[in-house]
Design an enzyme around this catalytic site. Sequence first.
Site, PDB file in Angstrom:
ATOM      1  N   THR A   1     -47.990  -3.670  27.895  1.00 48.59           N
ATOM      2  CA  THR A   1     -47.866  -2.221  28.010  1.00 48.59           C
ATOM      3  C   THR A   1     -48.895  -1.369  27.562  1.00 48.59           C
ATOM      4  OG1 THR A   1     -45.384  -2.415  28.075  1.00 48.59           O
ATOM      5  CG2 THR A   1     -46.084  -0.295  27.282  1.00 48.59           C
TER       6      THR A   1
ATOM      7  N   LYS B   1     -40.869   3.538  30.896  1.00 51.93           N
ATOM      8  CA  LYS B   1     -40.901   2.900  29.324  1.00 51.93           C
ATOM      9  C   LYS B   1     -40.742   4.203  28.788  1.00 51.93           C
ATOM     10  CE  LYS B   1     -43.758  -0.717  30.895  1.00 51.93           C
ATOM     11  NZ  LYS B   1     -45.041  -1.500  30.754  1.00 51.93           N
TER      12      LYS B   1
ATOM     13  N   GLY C   1     -40.877   6.449  23.796  1.00 52.64           N
ATOM     14  CA  GLY C   1     -41.541   5.268  24.384  1.00 52.64           C
ATOM     15  C   GLY C   1     -41.618   3.906  23.797  1.00 52.64           C
TER      16      GLY C   1
ATOM     17  N   SER D   1     -50.364  -3.688  24.077  1.00 51.33           N
ATOM     18  CA  SER D   1     -51.744  -4.163  24.149  1.00 51.33           C
ATOM     19  C   SER D   1     -52.693  -3.505  24.451  1.00 51.33           C
ATOM     20  CB  SER D   1     -51.515  -5.423  24.965  1.00 51.33           C
ATOM     21  OG  SER D   1     -51.023  -4.876  26.372  1.00 51.33           O
TER      22      SER D   1
END
Length: 206
Positions: free
Chosen positions: A29, A61, A73, A156
């Site tokens: 993500t 998300k 989020g 990430s």
Amino acid sequence: MPRIHRNPTQTLSPAHPLDLGDGRRIRSTTVLCVRRGASMVMAADGQVTLGGTVMKHSAKKIRRLYNEKILAGFAGSTADAFSLFTRFEAKLEQYGGNLGRSAVELAKDWRTDKLLRQLEALLIVADSKGMYLLSGNGDVIEPDAVADGGIATIGSGGSYALAAATALMENTEFSAREIVERSMKIAAEICIYSNQSIMVEELTAE
């Protein structure tokens, strides 16, 4: 009692933006939140991975909470994130939509509750005026101002999005939405756990 920390680097660890402690890490993500002027914009990619397999390309998300006045989020486990969304919305109702107080109280519960501590997710929450990063370690981080706004990232791809958004904020007159869209595209091109199916939500200060 968790304290709100103001930190210009929004990720908990620049090398591992999803370091949950105890050796637990999730690499997935990109979620980016940018405030510039009267606009608060949050975006997330749609990729869901299981191990080395992409399971879904268009996951949502980001959620609007508290009569659509709050954006939230997540990066991490979807089921865990929805549990946290539900608890955070309850805090917003309890404290009349006060974002800072609700964030602190959720972080306190998240840190002290034995079951909640096992949840594997990070959250960015924002209203039209401010944003916070929350973790299960009891961290409530309010980013410092950057140029005429603020930036927060998790996931990430967060470090890539943060670098791109900071450069655009400091060197262009782009709107918050333009900065978010361009930065998310850059992050998706670099981070293999993010894609370009991007969901964008925007709030405007009254």
